[in-house]
Design a protein around this motif. Structure first.
Motif, short mmCIF file in Angstrom:
data_model
loop_
_atom_site.label_atom_id
_atom_site.label_comp_id
_atom_site.label_asym_id
_atom_site.label_seq_id
_atom_site.Cartn_x
_atom_site.Cartn_y
_atom_site.Cartn_z
N LEU A 138 0.84 -1.20 0.00
CA LEU A 138 0.00 0.00 0.00
C LEU A 138 0.88 1.25 0.00
N THR A 139 2.19 1.05 0.01
CA THR A 139 3.10 2.19 -0.08
C THR A 139 3.90 2.16 -1.39
N ARG A 140 4.34 0.99 -1.80
CA ARG A 140 5.05 0.88 -3.09
C ARG A 140 4.17 0.11 -4.06
N ASN A 141 4.10 0.56 -5.29
CA ASN A 141 3.21 -0.01 -6.30
C ASN A 141 1.77 -0.02 -5.81
N ALA A 142 1.44 0.99 -4.99
CA ALA A 142 0.11 1.03 -4.37
C ALA A 142 -1.01 1.11 -5.40
N GLU A 143 -0.74 1.84 -6.51
CA GLU A 143 -1.80 2.03 -7.50
C GLU A 143 -2.24 0.69 -8.10
N GLN A 144 -1.28 -0.21 -8.30
CA GLN A 144 -1.63 -1.52 -8.87
C GLN A 144 -2.34 -2.39 -7.83
N THR A 145 -1.96 -2.22 -6.56
CA THR A 145 -2.64 -2.96 -5.49
C THR A 145 -4.10 -2.50 -5.39
N LEU A 146 -4.32 -1.20 -5.58
CA LEU A 146 -5.69 -0.68 -5.53
C LEU A 146 -6.52 -1.24 -6.68
N VAL A 147 -5.89 -1.37 -7.84
CA VAL A 147 -6.59 -1.96 -8.98
C VAL A 147 -6.96 -3.41 -8.66
N SER A 148 -6.01 -4.13 -8.08
CA SER A 148 -6.26 -5.53 -7.71
C SER A 148 -7.41 -5.61 -6.72
N ALA A 149 -7.45 -4.65 -5.79
CA ALA A 149 -8.54 -4.62 -4.80
C ALA A 149 -9.89 -4.38 -5.47
N SER A 150 -9.89 -3.51 -6.48
CA SER A 150 -11.14 -3.24 -7.21
C SER A 150 -11.63 -4.49 -7.93
N VAL A 151 -10.70 -5.20 -8.55
CA VAL A 151 -11.07 -6.42 -9.28
C VAL A 151 -11.53 -7.49 -8.28
N LEU A 152 -10.85 -7.53 -7.12
CA LEU A 152 -11.24 -8.51 -6.09
C LEU A 152 -12.69 -8.30 -5.65
N GLU A 153 -13.06 -7.03 -5.53
CA GLU A 153 -14.44 -6.71 -5.13
C GLU A 153 -15.43 -7.35 -6.10
N TYR A 154 -15.12 -7.25 -7.38
CA TYR A 154 -15.98 -7.82 -8.42
C TYR A 154 -15.95 -9.36 -8.36
N VAL A 155 -14.74 -9.90 -8.23
CA VAL A 155 -14.59 -11.37 -8.21
C VAL A 155 -15.33 -11.95 -6.99
N ALA A 156 -15.14 -11.33 -5.83
CA ALA A 156 -15.77 -11.84 -4.60
C ALA A 156 -17.30 -11.73 -4.71
N GLY A 157 -17.77 -10.67 -5.34
CA GLY A 157 -19.22 -10.53 -5.55
C GLY A 157 -19.75 -11.67 -6.40
N LEU A 158 -18.99 -12.02 -7.45
CA LEU A 158 -19.40 -13.11 -8.34
C LEU A 158 -19.35 -14.47 -7.64
N THR A 159 -18.26 -14.73 -6.92
CA THR A 159 -18.14 -16.04 -6.24
C THR A 159 -19.23 -16.18 -5.18
N ALA A 160 -19.56 -15.04 -4.54
CA ALA A 160 -20.61 -15.09 -3.51
C ALA A 160 -21.96 -15.40 -4.15
N SER A 161 -22.26 -14.71 -5.24
CA SER A 161 -23.59 -14.91 -5.84
C SER A 161 -23.70 -16.23 -6.60
N LEU A 162 -22.59 -16.68 -7.20
CA LEU A 162 -22.67 -17.93 -7.98
C LEU A 162 -22.33 -19.17 -7.13
#
Lengths: 209, 256
Positions: B66-90
């Motif tokens: 969250l301090t180095r390469n933080a921007e890419q970690t944030l992107v990964s977090a955004s995608v995780l939100e979507y993935v977790a939503g899908l795994t939860a619903s499916l």
């Protein structure tokens, strides 16, 4: 008190910290520099606490594996917890400079670390083999370019026909470098744009929102 | 000194464009569409496949902090939100692996909230989000082991990755997982992902992930602002090139 439960406070902290870090870079006056340093020190302290959280997560998950006798995993979980505790006990009681700690580190950790790293060389070959299958015009171009890039670095091939070096160097220095630079530039702009969104409080992925 | 002033001016211009586009996004009824990104569309396919096969989905938060390469970690977090939503619903199993401990609570919170949002808080388990190690190759070994033992059906690698990404992707290939990769790092890393993954997000595409997945007007406004900034930079480069190469002619032209 709903604002405490909501994510307003973390968001405000994020924005303030980001502003100070920017100010330190562009206006390095003593007051701002010392505040930014304090913030960085806090980041180190928080990261150290987070390490404890990570260790707790490891212990919890692997204890569950042992408790449930998860097929194919639980013996490794025992080994992991044993090594975790061994490093912790030896490090705390004898210090990390002690010969015993260094011996465990070098013989129990570094060798495995180097082994995993060396796997790259094998996997590069398998992935290269996969990439080299001609499926489309693009992959055909890729293969031709890869052959020239390889032969450019092969002394026997260059001795056979110096053109390999000329064409290989041109491929790397002109089409490859130009695309590479364009890609770096656009990715950097994307990164700056995301940082500005964080600064404006519009990007909230770190707050799980 | 001059470099920092130039950087500050650039940042202020970027900030102004962003601010303008955010305001426009909040007032404008029509927003531009984002071109199709097959890698992000494939996430649904990957999760669906995992459900059919009864095998888990693996999402790596990457090697970023969250301090180095933080921007890419944030992107990964955004995608995780979507993935977790899908795994939860499916109803698919989810495994999230984390390298840096400070990313762990973020990932846990995202997965927990996604399951809560999908109306299945009881399906959330602590073991879904796993911290493995703070060192690069130990994390790689841990992820490879998980993929091999738990036979993941989908492998999502979006975030900061270095030379290690070839090991993640090859381990995924060996268990027959559908692989979706993406990184903004340009060494050999992106080339490795491009070769080994079924779908790949190249460079700046990963920064469009949140806008693409959420369809949020502010995020789409941000992408438009990013494109405007890109055009400005391209213009500056062309002007710079002309001045560098033809400044003598320009001088003669102006002194006539």
């Amino acid at each position: 008190m709903s604002f405490i439960k909501s994510k307003t406070i973390p968001l405000v902290i994020t924005v303030i910290v980001a502003i100070f870090m920017l100010l330190e870079y562009y206006f390095p006056v003593p007051g701002i520099k010392s505040t930014a340093k304090t913030i960085r020190d806090w980041a180190v302290i928080i990261a150290a606490f987070a390490l404890g959280l990570g260790a707790a997560n490891l212990l919890r998950i692997h204890s569950l594996n042992i408790q449930r006798r998860t097929t194919g995993i639980w013996p490794f979980s025992i080994w992991l917890i044993f090594m975790l505790l061994l490093f912790f006990v030896v490090g705390v009681t004898l210090s990390i400079e002690h010969t015993a700690y260094k011996w465990i580190y070098q013989n129990g950790y570094l060798v495995l670390y180097a082994s995993v790293f060396s796997l790259i060389s094998f996997y590069v070959i398998t992935s290269f083999y996969r990439a080299m299958s001609i499926r489309s015009i693009e992959t055909s171009i890729l293969i031709v370019c890869a052959i020239f890039a390889m032969l450019k670095n092969t002394p026997a091939a260059v001795a056979f026909w110096p053109g390999f070096e000329t064409i290989g160097t041109w491929l790397l220095d002109v089409p490859n470098a130009s695309v590479h630079r364009a890609a770096i530039l656009t990715a950097a702009i994307g990164s700056i744009a995301l940082s500005i969104r964080v600064l404006m409080g519009r990007e909230r992925a770190q707050l799980a929102e | 000194m001059f470099q920092r002033i130039a950087e500050l001016i650039t940042l202020l211009i970027f900030g102004f464009v962003m601010f303008y586009e955010f305001n426009r996004a909040s007032s404008s009824a029509s927003m531009p569409s984002i071109r199709r990104l097959p890698a992000l569309d494939a996430i649904k396919e990957g999760v669906g496949r995992a459900v059919e096969m009864g095998r888990p989905v693996h999402h790596s938060m990457g090697q970023g902090q969250l301090t180095r390469n933080a921007e890419q970690t944030l992107v990964s977090a955004s995608v995780l939100e979507y993935v977790a939503g899908l795994t939860a619903s499916l109803g698919a199993d989810l495994i999230v692996t984390v390298r840096h401990p400070e990313v762990l609570p973020v990932a846990q919170e995202i997965v927990r909230e996604s399951y809560l949002g999908a109306g299945k808080p009881e399906a959330y388990e602590t073991k879904m989000v796993r911290y493995l190690s703070s060192t690069q190759w130990s994390y790689v070994a841990g992820v490879m082991g998980i993929m091999q033992r738990e036979k993941v059906a989908a492998n999502i690698l979006i975030g900061a990755f270095f030379a290690d990404c070839i090991l993640f992707a090859e381990a995924g290939s060996r268990v027959g997982a559908i692989q979706i990769g993406g990184t903004a790092g340009f060494g050999g890393n992106l080339a490795f992902l491009a070769v080994c993954c079924d779908y790949c997000l190249y460079g700046e595409e990963i920064y469009a992930a949140r806008a693409y997945l959420t369809k949020d007007v502010f995020q789409i406004g941000g992408i438009r602002a990013q494109d405007i900034c890109k055009l400005l930079m391209t213009g500056l480069i062309i002007v710079g090139l002309l001045l560098y190469n033809y400044s003598d002619w320009l001088y003669v032209l102006l002194s006539m």
